[in-house]
Structures are given as C-alpha cells and as structure tokens.
Design an enzyme around this catalytic site. Structure first.
Site, PDB file in Angstrom:
ATOM      1  N   GLY A  11      34.206 -49.172  24.969  1.00 48.33           N
ATOM      2  CA  GLY A  11      35.157 -49.071  26.025  1.00 48.33           C
ATOM      3  C   GLY A  11      34.795 -49.302  27.343  1.00 48.33           C
ATOM      4  N   GLY A  14      36.478 -50.707  30.436  1.00 49.20           N
ATOM      5  CA  GLY A  14      37.670 -50.015  30.805  1.00 49.20           C
ATOM      6  C   GLY A  14      37.486 -49.147  31.945  1.00 49.20           C
ATOM      7  N   ASP A  16      37.700 -45.740  32.339  1.00 48.67           N
ATOM      8  CA  ASP A  16      36.951 -44.563  31.908  1.00 48.67           C
ATOM      9  C   ASP A  16      35.635 -45.119  31.809  1.00 48.67           C
ATOM     10  OD1 ASP A  16      39.362 -43.447  32.241  1.00 48.67           O
ATOM     11  OD2 ASP A  16      39.328 -42.150  30.402  1.00 48.67           O
ATOM     12  N   TYR A 103      47.608 -53.044  14.621  1.00 47.25           N
ATOM     13  CA  TYR A 103      46.502 -53.266  15.223  1.00 47.25           C
ATOM     14  C   TYR A 103      45.897 -51.866  15.952  1.00 47.25           C
ATOM     15  CZ  TYR A 103      43.102 -54.783  18.571  1.00 47.25           C
ATOM     16  OH  TYR A 103      41.823 -54.709  19.222  1.00 47.25           O
ATOM     17  N   SER A 137      44.187 -37.617  23.417  1.00 47.35           N
ATOM     18  CA  SER A 137      45.195 -37.838  24.705  1.00 47.35           C
ATOM     19  C   SER A 137      46.132 -36.703  24.764  1.00 47.35           C
ATOM     20  CB  SER A 137      45.507 -38.911  24.277  1.00 47.35           C
ATOM     21  OG  SER A 137      46.706 -39.384  25.083  1.00 47.35           O
ATOM     22  N   GLU A 139      48.887 -37.589  25.142  1.00 49.46           N
ATOM     23  CA  GLU A 139      49.913 -38.249  24.398  1.00 49.46           C
ATOM     24  C   GLU A 139      50.337 -37.706  23.115  1.00 49.46           C
ATOM     25  OE1 GLU A 139      51.674 -40.494  26.247  1.00 49.46           O
ATOM     26  OE2 GLU A 139      52.996 -41.317  24.842  1.00 49.46           O
ATOM     27  N   TYR A 161      50.683 -45.286  19.015  1.00 53.58           N
ATOM     28  CA  TYR A 161      49.294 -45.177  19.714  1.00 53.58           C
ATOM     29  C   TYR A 161      49.373 -43.685  19.543  1.00 53.58           C
ATOM     30  CZ  TYR A 161      46.309 -43.600  23.806  1.00 53.58           C
ATOM     31  OH  TYR A 161      45.516 -43.014  24.594  1.00 53.58           O
TER      32      TYR A 161
HETATM   33  P1  NAP Z   1      41.348 -48.777  29.100  1.00 51.37           P
HETATM   34  O1  NAP Z   1      41.080 -49.049  30.514  1.00 51.37           O
HETATM   35  O2  NAP Z   1      42.518 -49.603  28.642  1.00 51.37           O
HETATM   36  O3  NAP Z   1      39.872 -49.179  28.265  1.00 51.37           O
HETATM   37  C1  NAP Z   1      39.972 -49.517  27.067  1.00 51.37           C
HETATM   38  C2  NAP Z   1      38.617 -50.287  26.595  1.00 51.37           C
HETATM   39  O4  NAP Z   1      38.718 -50.220  24.991  1.00 51.37           O
HETATM   40  C3  NAP Z   1      38.272 -51.377  27.271  1.00 51.37           C
HETATM   41  O5  NAP Z   1      37.064 -51.430  27.416  1.00 51.37           O
HETATM   42  C4  NAP Z   1      38.650 -52.185  25.860  1.00 51.37           C
HETATM   43  O6  NAP Z   1      37.960 -53.492  25.913  1.00 51.37           O
HETATM   44  C5  NAP Z   1      38.115 -51.644  25.052  1.00 51.37           C
HETATM   45  N1  NAP Z   1      38.674 -51.941  23.754  1.00 51.37           N
HETATM   46  C6  NAP Z   1      40.068 -52.391  23.011  1.00 51.37           C
HETATM   47  N2  NAP Z   1      39.762 -52.601  21.899  1.00 51.37           N
HETATM   48  C7  NAP Z   1      38.779 -52.217  21.399  1.00 51.37           C
HETATM   49  C8  NAP Z   1      38.218 -52.572  20.265  1.00 51.37           C
HETATM   50  N3  NAP Z   1      38.794 -53.028  19.105  1.00 51.37           N
HETATM   51  N4  NAP Z   1      36.728 -52.357  19.934  1.00 51.37           N
HETATM   52  C9  NAP Z   1      36.113 -51.985  21.109  1.00 51.37           C
HETATM   53  N5  NAP Z   1      36.555 -51.851  22.292  1.00 51.37           N
HETATM   54  C10 NAP Z   1      37.896 -51.991  22.450  1.00 51.37           C
HETATM   55  O7  NAP Z   1      41.632 -47.530  29.020  1.00 51.37           O
HETATM   56  P2  NAP Z   1      41.345 -46.166  29.564  1.00 51.37           P
HETATM   57  O8  NAP Z   1      42.099 -45.506  30.414  1.00 51.37           O
HETATM   58  O9  NAP Z   1      39.664 -46.365  30.197  1.00 51.37           O
HETATM   59  O10 NAP Z   1      40.767 -44.850  28.463  1.00 51.37           O
HETATM   60  C11 NAP Z   1      39.697 -44.888  27.919  1.00 51.37           C
HETATM   61  C12 NAP Z   1      40.113 -43.801  26.620  1.00 51.37           C
HETATM   62  O11 NAP Z   1      40.680 -42.862  27.044  1.00 51.37           O
HETATM   63  C13 NAP Z   1      41.151 -44.735  25.592  1.00 51.37           C
HETATM   64  O12 NAP Z   1      40.547 -44.281  24.216  1.00 51.37           O
HETATM   65  C14 NAP Z   1      42.460 -43.929  25.976  1.00 51.37           C
HETATM   66  O13 NAP Z   1      43.080 -44.204  24.846  1.00 51.37           O
HETATM   67  C15 NAP Z   1      42.019 -42.792  26.215  1.00 51.37           C
HETATM   68  N6  NAP Z   1      42.706 -42.168  26.925  1.00 51.37           N
HETATM   69  C16 NAP Z   1      43.000 -42.406  28.381  1.00 51.37           C
HETATM   70  C17 NAP Z   1      43.744 -41.770  29.051  1.00 51.37           C
HETATM   71  C18 NAP Z   1      44.299 -42.262  30.634  1.00 51.37           C
HETATM   72  O14 NAP Z   1      44.965 -41.498  31.244  1.00 51.37           O
HETATM   73  N7  NAP Z   1      43.417 -43.180  31.194  1.00 51.37           N
HETATM   74  C19 NAP Z   1      44.237 -40.463  28.817  1.00 51.37           C
HETATM   75  C20 NAP Z   1      44.008 -39.935  27.587  1.00 51.37           C
HETATM   76  C21 NAP Z   1      43.219 -40.770  26.698  1.00 51.37           C
HETATM   77  P3  NAP Z   1      38.450 -54.820  26.765  1.00 51.37           P
HETATM   78  O15 NAP Z   1      38.018 -54.676  28.160  1.00 51.37           O
HETATM   79  O16 NAP Z   1      37.693 -55.873  26.104  1.00 51.37           O
HETATM   80  O17 NAP Z   1      39.808 -54.838  26.528  1.00 51.37           O
HETATM   81  O1  G4F Z   2      51.536 -45.221  32.816  1.00 52.98           O
HETATM   82  P1  G4F Z   2      52.224 -45.294  31.469  1.00 52.98           P
HETATM   83  O2  G4F Z   2      52.125 -46.222  30.733  1.00 52.98           O
HETATM   84  O3  G4F Z   2      51.099 -44.142  30.742  1.00 52.98           O
HETATM   85  P2  G4F Z   2      51.501 -43.191  29.306  1.00 52.98           P
HETATM   86  O4  G4F Z   2      52.274 -43.790  28.518  1.00 52.98           O
HETATM   87  O5  G4F Z   2      51.646 -41.688  29.979  1.00 52.98           O
HETATM   88  O6  G4F Z   2      49.984 -43.467  28.766  1.00 52.98           O
HETATM   89  C1  G4F Z   2      48.679 -43.370  29.543  1.00 52.98           C
HETATM   90  O7  G4F Z   2      48.250 -41.854  29.433  1.00 52.98           O
HETATM   91  C2  G4F Z   2      47.970 -41.415  28.017  1.00 52.98           C
HETATM   92  C3  G4F Z   2      47.737 -39.910  28.240  1.00 52.98           C
HETATM   93  O8  G4F Z   2      48.963 -39.064  28.091  1.00 52.98           O
HETATM   94  C4  G4F Z   2      46.913 -42.241  27.523  1.00 52.98           C
HETATM   95  F1  G4F Z   2      46.467 -41.667  26.308  1.00 52.98           F
HETATM   96  C5  G4F Z   2      47.290 -43.546  27.266  1.00 52.98           C
HETATM   97  O9  G4F Z   2      46.032 -44.376  26.758  1.00 52.98           O
HETATM   98  C6  G4F Z   2      47.722 -44.158  28.650  1.00 52.98           C
HETATM   99  O10 G4F Z   2      46.548 -44.083  29.389  1.00 52.98           O
HETATM  100  O11 G4F Z   2      53.493 -44.584  31.522  1.00 52.98           O
HETATM  101  C7  G4F Z   2      53.710 -43.192  32.148  1.00 52.98           C
HETATM  102  C8  G4F Z   2      55.238 -43.085  32.140  1.00 52.98           C
HETATM  103  C9  G4F Z   2      55.938 -43.299  30.560  1.00 52.98           C
HETATM  104  O12 G4F Z   2      57.042 -42.161  30.556  1.00 52.98           O
HETATM  105  C10 G4F Z   2      56.787 -44.623  30.979  1.00 52.98           C
HETATM  106  O13 G4F Z   2      57.919 -44.483  30.295  1.00 52.98           O
HETATM  107  O14 G4F Z   2      55.634 -44.079  32.951  1.00 52.98           O
HETATM  108  C11 G4F Z   2      57.015 -44.526  32.473  1.00 52.98           C
HETATM  109  N1  G4F Z   2      57.460 -45.828  33.032  1.00 52.98           N
HETATM  110  C12 G4F Z   2      58.409 -46.444  33.922  1.00 52.98           C
HETATM  111  N2  G4F Z   2      58.406 -47.485  34.247  1.00 52.98           N
HETATM  112  C13 G4F Z   2      56.646 -46.929  33.109  1.00 52.98           C
HETATM  113  C14 G4F Z   2      57.306 -48.155  33.524  1.00 52.98           C
HETATM  114  N3  G4F Z   2      55.282 -47.274  32.226  1.00 52.98           N
HETATM  115  C15 G4F Z   2      54.976 -48.558  32.251  1.00 52.98           C
HETATM  116  N4  G4F Z   2      53.697 -48.648  31.765  1.00 52.98           N
HETATM  117  N5  G4F Z   2      55.382 -49.495  32.960  1.00 52.98           N
HETATM  118  C16 G4F Z   2      56.667 -49.075  33.779  1.00 52.98           C
HETATM  119  O15 G4F Z   2      57.226 -50.324  34.324  1.00 52.98           O
END
Ligand code: NAP
Ligand code: G4F
Length: 352
Positions: A11, A14, A16, A103, A137, A139, A161
């Site tokens: 990742g 992405g 992070d 997926y 997460s 989540e 997820y």
């Molecule tokens: P992100 O921006 O969506 O990045 C996801 C990364 O995973 C991208 O590099 C993507 O590659 C790669 N990926 C997707 N499918 C894959 C596969 N099959 N094999 C290998 N790599 C793959 O997510 P992020 O916000 O940086 O989050 C990083 C991690 O923390 C994720 O696991 C997410 O679920 C978790 N997380 C995020 C948050 C948050 O608030 N950001 C909170 C809690 C946990 P491509 O660029 O090719 O798509």
């Molecule tokens: O920004 P979101 O899509 O983030 P969500 O669902 O909290 O998930 C993110 O944080 C998780 C950690 O708790 C990660 F694990 C996960 O990978 C991801 O990074 O949505 C935040 C909130 C939701 O309640 C959603 O229903 O915003 C609300 N929302 C309202 N309108 C929307 C929208 N979300 C999205 N994406 N798009 C909208 O138009």
C-alpha cells in the site's frame, strides 16, 4: 557499525504508505514498496521521492506484486529480506466494500493471512525475524458497544470492509500467539491529509471547497452528515505504526485524537475557511447513504500515549485548514488550465 534497517510497505502508493515511506527514509531505512500494475500511473503520492533520476534515492525500491498473489509476496520477501513489514494495502473504501464484498474480503482479509504465511515460512527457513504491522481500523467497532472505544472494546463490524479487517486483526493476534511472530495491530481511527483519496468525505469536501471558490464547481453531493468521526492527521499516525514495531513485545494499540466531530461540523469548518456558506453548495444524494452506517467513532489513545509515548500534533481545525489550503492551490492550478482551454477531469459520477 549498526546496519541500516529495511522495511517493506504494502500500500505504499496510498495516503499512509506515502507518509510512512517518507518517515522511514528520514530514519535511514531502505524502503521497499509493493505496487500493483495499473493501466494508468498510480505512484503520484511517492513520485516526489523519485523526482530527479540522478538524485534518485536508492533507498526506495518498488516491486510489482499484489496481496491476492501469494507467489509475488513470497518472492518479494526473499528478494528484500525486510526487518519490518507494514501491511497497509487494502481496498479501503467502506461504501465500495458493499459493492465489492468478495474482492474486499479477499484483499483485506485473506491478503493478510497470505502475507503472514509468507513471513512464517521466511522466518522458519532463514531463522531471521520480521516485525509485522497490520493496518487495523476503528471501523471494526462499527455499531459501537462502548464509548470511547479502546483496545478492549468488542468489535461490531457494519460493512464487508470492517468484517474483513476484523478477520485480519484476529489472524494477526493468532499468528503472534501461535507462532511467536512479532505482529502488532494498529487500530487507527480516521486520519486525513492533503493526500487523502478524493472519494473519502473529508477530501471530497475540501476539493469541492477549492473548486467552488475558483468557480469550477457549484455543488457537492453528500450522504449522511450526522456521522461522527475521530479525525487525525495521517502524518502523525504513521509514526505510531513505526513506534509499535520498535517495542520489545508486539501488541495492539488504538491510535486516535480522543475528539469527535460530525461530517456537518467538518463542512462548516471547511467552507467557512474559504469564506463560503456550505448550505449554499451542499445537496444530499441518497446514493451516498450506506446499507449500514457507523454513527459514532471516538477513540481512547491512552495506551498509545503511555506505552509508545505517541501524541497527535495536529488538531481538527488545523487539519481542516491544511486540507482546504492545499485544495485551494490545486483548484487555482486547475483554473489556469481551464482558462487555457483544457477540460476539467470528469469522474464519471463515481465519486463515492
Ligand atoms: P489508501 O489511500 O486507499 O491506500 C490503499 C493502498 O492499498 C494503495 O496503495 C493501493 O494500491 C493498495 N492496494 C489495494 N489493493 C491492493 C492489493 N490487492 N494488493 C496490494 N496493494 C493493494 O488507504 P490509506 O488511507 O492509506 O490506508 C492504509 C491502510 O490503513 C488501509 O489498509 C486502510 O484500510 C487502513 N486504515 C485507514 C484508515 C484511514 O483513516 N486512512 C484508518 C484505519 C485503517 P493502488 O494505489 O494501486 O490502488
Ligand atoms: O470518509 P469516509 O468514506 O470514511 P469511513 O467510512 O469512516 O472509512 C475510513 O475510515 C476508516 C477508519 O474508521 C478506515 F478504516 C477506512 O479505510 C476509511 O479510511 O466516510 C466517513 C463518513 C461516513 O459516515 C459516511 O457515511 O462520512 C459519511 N459521508 C457522508 N457523505 C460520506 C459522504 N462518505 C463518503 N465517502 N462520501 C460522501 O459523499
């Protein structure tokens, strides 16, 4: 002389992954990144680490692979022999996971056990140890049974997820307990930045603010404005990941700010920062509602503070301001292009 450490990041393209790669390079690591083959460029967030080919930092090396391809994982481990692995790769969009449950579970659930199996085998035939970080997460708390949520709070996942992440969380604990792997889960609450994917709500809002300010867009269509999230800055959160792997004992940690705000509050803050009134520009589109919603997330980061010495440095208002400022500049550049006759990039309506 102490040998420089090496890390493998899944990742890395992405949000992070890019901050973590930067951080580890400042710590003098050799950083290996797993990237997927894509028909379009997907390394935008890490391109600045490569910019000048003559100054190309040989401590950042990319490898083609996929969490769904176990042979690629094993080969990359053999080639790179990392001291640490950060498993950040995932289909990370909650709404999209309802459209692509199989997926998502394959990548976010089975992908983790594929990587853990590769680590277990690598350790047994090389006698080397690898420290493993799993991106768990908030989540997973879903329909929360306790507030604030801490490491001991039971999970109640509300999406494919989150179900996949619960599986990965427990399989990581299981490999730690069964095989003695140094494997830790970081239960990270939402963290954002100017590099946040544009279909997550915070970035969708700040992109809209920039474009509305520059006359490139009039409206933004959103779903549930009442959901509350504990939003921090991604740059702070990747440091917590690293700290977890520097501990003698592997463990699980909540990483959060301890404050929660609604999507509505984020909107108000972001539009006000640009001198706009959000009510003039926001419309509710039921397309963005989720089959099951997570209403309230609020983390208790006490354990991370006490055991890791970790503290968030960026508060809510500062985070919103940072994202708005970035996206105002981005929209200004887009405006220049549009004025020169270029078309605005369309997203075909798939802005989840
Ligand atoms: P992100 O921006 O969506 O990045 C996801 C990364 O995973 C991208 O590099 C993507 O590659 C790669 N990926 C997707 N499918 C894959 C596969 N099959 N094999 C290998 N790599 C793959 O997510 P992020 O916000 O940086 O989050 C990083 C991690 O923390 C994720 O696991 C997410 O679920 C978790 N997380 C995020 C948050 C948050 O608030 N950001 C909170 C809690 C946990 P491509 O660029 O090719 O798509
Ligand atoms: O920004 P979101 O899509 O983030 P969500 O669902 O909290 O998930 C993110 O944080 C998780 C950690 O708790 C990660 F694990 C996960 O990978 C991801 O990074 O949505 C935040 C909130 C939701 O309640 C959603 O229903 O915003 C609300 N929302 C309202 N309108 C929307 C929208 N979300 C999205 N994406 N798009 C909208 O138009």
């Amino acid at each position: 002389m102490v040998k420089a450490k090496s890390a493998l990041i899944t990742g890395i393209t992405g949000q992070d992954g890019s901050y973590l790669a930067e951080f580890l390079l400042t710590k003098n690591y050799t950083v290996h990144g797993l990237i997927r083959r894509s028909s379009s460029f997907n390394t935008e967030r890490i391109d600045h680490l490569y910019q000048d080919p003559h100054a190309h930092d040989p401590r950042l090396i990319l490898h083609y692979g996929d969490l769904n391809d176990p042979s690629s994982l094993r080969r990359i481990l053999d080639q790179t022999q990392p001291d640490e692995i950060y498993n950040l790769g995932a289909q990370s969009h909650v709404r999209v996971s309802f459209d692509m449950p199989l997926y998502t579970c394959d990548t976010d659930g089975l992908g983790t056990v594929r990587l853990l199996e590769a680590v277990r085998d690598f350790e047994s035939y090389t006698r080397r140890r690898i420290r493993f970080y799993q991106a768990s997460s908030s989540e997973m708390y879903g329909k929360v049974v306790e507030t604030p949520q801490k490491e001991t709070t039971p999970f109640y996942p509300r999406s494919p997820y989150a179900c996949a992440k619960v599986f990965s969380h427990w399989i990581t604990v299981n490999y730690r307990e069964s095989y003695g792997l140094h494997a830790s889960n970081g239960i990270l609450f939402n963290h954002e930045s100017p590099r946040r994917g544009e279909t997550f709500v915070t970035r969708k809002i700040t992109r809209a603010v920039g474009r509305i300010h520059h006359g490139l867009q009039k409206k933004v269509f959103l779903g549930n404005l009442e959901a509350k999230r504990d939003w921090g800055f991604a740059g702070d959160y990747v440091q917590a990941m690293w700290l977890m792997l520097q501990q003698d004992e592997a463990d699980d940690y909540v990483v959060a700010t301890g404050k929660t705000y609604s999507v509505r509050q984020f909107l108000e803050e972001a539009f006000t920062a640009a001198g706009l009134n959000w009510q003039d520009h926001v419309e509710i589109d039921p397309r963005y509602f989720r089959p099951a919603e997570v209403d309230l997330l609020l983390g208790d980061p006490a354990k991370a503070r006490e055991k890791l010495g970790w503290e968030p440095t960026v508060g809510f208002k500062e985070l919103v301001r940072m994202m708005v400022e970035h996206d105002m500049e981005l929209a200004a550049r887009e405006k220049t292009l549009v004025d020169a006759g270029h078309q605005m990039p369309a997203n075909c309506g798939h802005d989840q």
